[in-house]
Structures are given as C-alpha cells and as structure tokens.
Scaffold this motif. Structure first.
Motif, PDB file in Angstrom:
ATOM      1  N   ASN A 269      68.273  75.701 138.411  1.00 28.19           N
ATOM      2  CA  ASN A 269      68.473  74.751 137.308  1.00 28.19           C
ATOM      3  C   ASN A 269      68.838  73.361 137.817  1.00 28.19           C
ATOM      4  OD1 ASN A 269      68.078  75.015 134.527  1.00 28.19           O
ATOM      5  ND2 ASN A 269      70.267  75.074 134.077  1.00 28.19           N
ATOM      6  N   THR A 270      68.177  72.951 138.906  1.00 29.30           N
ATOM      7  CA  THR A 270      68.554  71.718 139.600  1.00 29.30           C
ATOM      8  C   THR A 270      67.319  70.917 139.981  1.00 29.30           C
ATOM      9  OG1 THR A 270      70.515  72.812 140.522  1.00 29.30           O
ATOM     10  CG2 THR A 270      69.801  70.785 141.589  1.00 29.30           C
ATOM     11  N   MET A 271      67.480  69.607 139.906  1.00 32.46           N
ATOM     12  CA  MET A 271      66.447  68.670 140.352  1.00 32.46           C
ATOM     13  C   MET A 271      67.054  67.794 141.444  1.00 32.46           C
ATOM     14  SD  MET A 271      64.432  65.773 138.095  1.00 32.46           S
ATOM     15  CE  MET A 271      65.939  64.951 137.599  1.00 32.46           C
ATOM     16  N   TYR A 272      66.195  67.305 142.343  1.00 35.42           N
ATOM     17  CA  TYR A 272      66.683  66.513 143.476  1.00 35.42           C
ATOM     18  C   TYR A 272      65.912  65.199 143.595  1.00 35.42           C
ATOM     19  CZ  TYR A 272      68.335  71.164 144.778  1.00 35.42           C
ATOM     20  OH  TYR A 272      68.920  72.413 144.771  1.00 35.42           O
ATOM     21  N   LEU A 273      66.544  64.252 144.277  1.00 36.95           N
ATOM     22  CA  LEU A 273      65.864  63.025 144.670  1.00 36.95           C
ATOM     23  C   LEU A 273      66.283  62.708 146.090  1.00 36.95           C
ATOM     24  CD1 LEU A 273      63.982  60.735 143.660  1.00 36.95           C
ATOM     25  CD2 LEU A 273      66.061  59.388 143.242  1.00 36.95           C
TER      26      LEU A 273
END
Length: 120
Positions: free
Chosen positions: A75-79
């Motif tokens: 449930n995670t997004m990254y940059l």
C-alpha cells in the motif's frame, strides 16, 4: 489517509527516496502521483503512475532524474530522486490522480507532504 515521508536536507547532486503510505484505504484501485508545493508558485505536477504500475508520467523538469514506483502489496508508492537540484526544493505530497495527456491532476484524495530542501 496518505502520508508522505523521506524528505530532508540534501546537497545538490544528492539523492532522496520519498514514500507515500496509505492508511484506512488501499491504493491498488487508484492511479497515483506526486506533486510539489513551493511558496508563491502554482502547485507542480512531478510524476504519476497507473494502478498497475505499467504506465508512468513525468514532468519535463524531472525526467531522467526521478523514478516513480509502487508496491500495492505494501500500500505504498515511492519517488526516487537523483541528481537533485536547488530548484527541486519544496513540499512534496502524494495524491490519487487522473491522467491527463502527458501529465496528471489530483483526483479524490491526498495527504500531508514532506519537505525536501536542496542546498547549493
């Protein structure tokens, strides 16, 4: 519902990894993106990723330096931000988005941001 983290103070040329964690909801049904707020300037689109992760969009100013990714199981997004420049400074926040051509706009929900400061 969305909490961004990972910001900080870094010298120009350095790197940071931002994370966006969703609580109370799942992100696997949403296209997601990153935006930046800078005092006195309009909110900037930075990057977006489709719900499956198979399609991405980037602002011209970050192409080749930033990489957006997601892990729906977490449930995670990254940059991932590399070769940072002073002009990358700002508050970065994540949001559900709608793709619009080569860009994206916020749509539905967003969260608190994390400060990124790049020094020369």
């Amino acid at each position: 519902q969305l909490q961004a983290s990972g910001g900080g103070l870094v010298q120009a040329g350095g790197s940071l990894r931002l994370s966006c964690v969703a609580t109370g909801r799942t992100i696997d049904s949403s296209d997601m993106g990153w935006f930046r707020r800078t005092p006195g300037k309009p909110r900037d689109f930075i990057a977006a990723i489709s719900r499956s992760g198979g399609s991405t969009r980037y602002a011209d100013s970050v192409k080749g330096r930033f990489t957006i990714s997601r892990d729906n199981a977490k449930n995670t997004m990254y940059l991932d931000m590399n070769s940072l420049k002073v002009e990358d400074t700002g508050v970065y926040f994540c949001a559900a988005v709608l793709f619009v051509g080569d860009s994206a706009v916020e749509h539905g929900y967003w969260g608190q941001g994390t400060q990124v400061t790049v020094s020369s």
